[in-house]
Design a protein around this motif. Structure first.
Motif, PDB file in Angstrom:
ATOM      1  N   CYS A 257       9.400  10.275 -15.486  1.00 18.73           N
ATOM      2  CA  CYS A 257      10.285  10.129 -14.311  1.00 18.73           C
ATOM      3  C   CYS A 257       9.537   9.441 -13.168  1.00 18.73           C
ATOM      4  O   CYS A 257      10.087   8.592 -12.466  1.00 18.73           O
ATOM      5  N   THR A 258       8.275   9.833 -12.987  1.00 23.69           N
ATOM      6  CA  THR A 258       7.461   9.237 -11.913  1.00 23.69           C
ATOM      7  C   THR A 258       7.337   7.732 -12.114  1.00 23.69           C
ATOM      8  O   THR A 258       7.478   6.945 -11.168  1.00 23.69           O
ATOM      9  N   LYS A 259       7.094   7.354 -13.373  1.00 20.51           N
ATOM     10  CA  LYS A 259       6.905   5.941 -13.692  1.00 20.51           C
ATOM     11  C   LYS A 259       8.179   5.146 -13.374  1.00 20.51           C
ATOM     12  O   LYS A 259       8.122   4.072 -12.774  1.00 20.51           O
TER      13      LYS A 259
ATOM     14  N   ILE B 158      12.445  14.727  -8.512  1.00 21.83           N
ATOM     15  CA  ILE B 158      12.331  15.157  -9.911  1.00 21.83           C
ATOM     16  C   ILE B 158      12.552  16.667  -9.974  1.00 21.83           C
ATOM     17  O   ILE B 158      11.767  17.445  -9.435  1.00 21.83           O
TER      18      ILE B 158
ATOM     19  N   LEU C 174       3.115  12.436  -2.468  1.00 24.16           N
ATOM     20  CA  LEU C 174       3.729  13.499  -3.277  1.00 24.16           C
ATOM     21  C   LEU C 174       4.138  14.681  -2.405  1.00 24.16           C
ATOM     22  O   LEU C 174       3.328  15.245  -1.658  1.00 24.16           O
TER      23      LEU C 174
ATOM     24  N   TYR D  55       8.533   4.848  -9.663  1.00 23.37           N
ATOM     25  CA  TYR D  55       7.570   3.875  -9.131  1.00 23.37           C
ATOM     26  C   TYR D  55       8.050   2.451  -9.390  1.00 23.37           C
ATOM     27  O   TYR D  55       8.016   1.591  -8.514  1.00 23.37           O
TER      28      TYR D  55
ATOM     29  N   ILE E 263       0.373  12.498 -11.136  1.00 23.30           N
ATOM     30  CA  ILE E 263       1.374  11.787 -10.316  1.00 23.30           C
ATOM     31  C   ILE E 263       0.651  10.929  -9.280  1.00 23.30           C
ATOM     32  O   ILE E 263       1.011   9.792  -9.020  1.00 23.30           O
ATOM     33  N   LYS E 264      -0.437  11.504  -8.729  1.00 23.12           N
ATOM     34  CA  LYS E 264      -1.164  10.793  -7.676  1.00 23.12           C
ATOM     35  C   LYS E 264      -1.985   9.613  -8.201  1.00 23.12           C
ATOM     36  O   LYS E 264      -2.570   8.865  -7.431  1.00 23.12           O
TER      37      LYS E 264
ATOM     38  N   ILE F 270       7.317  10.761  -4.232  1.00 22.02           N
ATOM     39  CA  ILE F 270       7.885  11.592  -5.288  1.00 22.02           C
ATOM     40  C   ILE F 270       8.043  13.013  -4.745  1.00 22.02           C
ATOM     41  O   ILE F 270       7.121  13.550  -4.116  1.00 22.02           O
TER      42      ILE F 270
ATOM     43  N   LEU G 170       5.944  12.778 -15.815  1.00 25.03           N
ATOM     44  CA  LEU G 170       5.263  11.498 -15.554  1.00 25.03           C
ATOM     45  C   LEU G 170       6.143  10.316 -15.916  1.00 25.03           C
ATOM     46  O   LEU G 170       6.081   9.259 -15.278  1.00 25.03           O
TER      47      LEU G 170
ATOM     48  N   LEU H  25       8.624  16.700  -6.098  1.00 28.16           N
ATOM     49  CA  LEU H  25       8.664  17.557  -7.279  1.00 28.16           C
ATOM     50  C   LEU H  25       9.316  18.869  -6.875  1.00 28.16           C
ATOM     51  O   LEU H  25       8.736  19.661  -6.137  1.00 28.16           O
TER      52      LEU H  25
ATOM     53  N   TYR I 228      -0.543   7.259  -9.481  1.00 29.96           N
ATOM     54  CA  TYR I 228       0.304   6.173  -8.958  1.00 29.96           C
ATOM     55  C   TYR I 228       0.081   6.111  -7.451  1.00 29.96           C
ATOM     56  O   TYR I 228      -0.291   7.108  -6.839  1.00 29.96           O
TER      57      TYR I 228
END
Ligand code: SAH
Length: 331
Positions: free
Chosen positions: A78-80, A43, A119, A83, A112-113, A90, A76, A92, A115
């Motif tokens: 993008c994280t989703k 990301i 990281l 995932y 993020i964590k 992830i 978040l 960053l 999920y």
């Protein structure tokens, strides 16, 4: 089998032909890391940077860049997506952007964590105290390339920065318990084969958990814009040698390799690499994160990137790992 090369051995190998080197690196990768490929969802959350590195398209003095920052909500999102595509690490990454204070980053890290992911932060040089705070907030890994260990070259290319501080940062990260990634750019102007050998020995000395090696690609809006040379093979050699010398670490097939060859990452995966970092940045921002020109997948959606990489990996008989993929997973 692992190899214990000295500096002269490394120089000789870098100066010679490479087919055997690539095959040996592929074998060592198979033996120590297996056939699974780890994915890291990248990301690119800010392209604002206080640094002025001569090679980088995001350098402070490049006024042609349209600068952006993603909001916490966008990060978040993008994280989703990452995932949901099965990605469990992830990354960053951004310019050195002081807008993202320790407080702001802690909030992002914690979210993020929430999920079930590892990281990695890749946000440049920060203080020991800040690294400590990010670790306590849940960050697991840190990616900070040394770029070059040649002291003079480092100084030439990084105004207001020092090799000494970069090395310090890396050792601080190690001592705080991060899994630490580093790496270098291969083919910089005035970079010698000797200094590339030193770079590899530095990865070893640091006991890096990951090392990313990419070819230098000149960016037109930087002072090195006219320096044209194809550094693909050189980067691949440095990468393959790193695999021989550090058989159990994680080594990415870098996106910069794919920018120079249509199947650059696949070639890298067959020459020692075991990691790929699909881009999970929202499409509209990708082209603004132009570290070097010809960046791949700038018009693709995150889901398309994850899918396309999966197909490529499976086409060479490898499989995608569903785990977080720390260095020590295969021990
Ligand atoms: N600010 C962060 C992230 C830097 S961008 C940090 O300092 O760690 C990620 C990497 O892109 C850099 O570490 C550098 O090795 C690479 N890079 C920058 N410009 C490049 C270029 N022109 N060609 C190839 N790689 C480049």
């Amino acid at each position: 089998m692992s190899y214990n090369f000295n500096k002269q051995d490394i120089i000789d190998i870098l100066n010679n032909s490479s087919e055997k080197l690539f095959q040996s690196a592929d074998k060592v990768r198979h033996e120590f890391k297996g056939d699974k490929v780890y994915l890291r969802g990248l990301i690119e959350f800010t392209n604002i940077c206080r640094c002025n590195c001569f090679y980088c398209g995001l350098r402070r003095d490049n006024s042609k860049v349209e600068r952006y920052r993603l909001s916490e909500k966008q990060i978040l999102e993008c994280t989703k997506i990452a995932y949901k595509s099965g990605i469990r690490t992830i990354v960053l990454q951004g310019g050195e952007d002081s807008f993202f204070s320790a407080d702001k980053l802690v909030s992002i890290i914690k979210k993020i964590k929430s999920y079930d992911v590892a990281l990695t932060l890749s946000i440049g040089e920060r203080t020991h105290e800040e690294y400590k705070i990010f670790k306590a907030a849940g960050a697991d890994r840190y990616l900070l390339r040394i770029e070059t260990t040649d002291k003079n070259l480092y100084k030439e290319l990084h105004p207001d920065m020092s090799l000494e501080n970069r090395i310090n940062c890396l050792y601080n990260l190690k001592s705080l318990g991060y899994e630490v990634g580093t790496g270098c750019i291969a083919g910089l102007p005035n970079q010698t084969i000797e200094s590339l050998a030193d770079d590899i020995l530095f990865f070893k000395e640091l006991d890096a958990d990951m090392a990313g090696i990419g070819p230098f690609i000149p960016h037109p809006n930087t002072p090195l814009g006219n320096f044209k040379r194809d550094n693909f093979e050189l980067a691949l050699k440095v990468m393959a040698l790193t695999r021989l010398i550090m058989p159990d670490i994680n080594i990415p097939a870098t996106s910069a390799m794919e920018s120079l060859r249509p199947n650059g990452r696949i070639i890298a995966l067959q020459s020692g690499a075991n990691v790929i970092m699909p881009n999970m940045t929202e499409v509209s921002y990708r082209k603004k994160y132009e570290i070097y020109p010809g960046k791949i997948c700038i018009n693709d959606s995150p889901l398309k990137c994850a899918g396309c990489i999966k197909n490529k990996i499976e086409s060479i008989g490898r499989k995608i790992s569903e785990t977080k993929g720390s260095r020590f997973e295969h021990k």
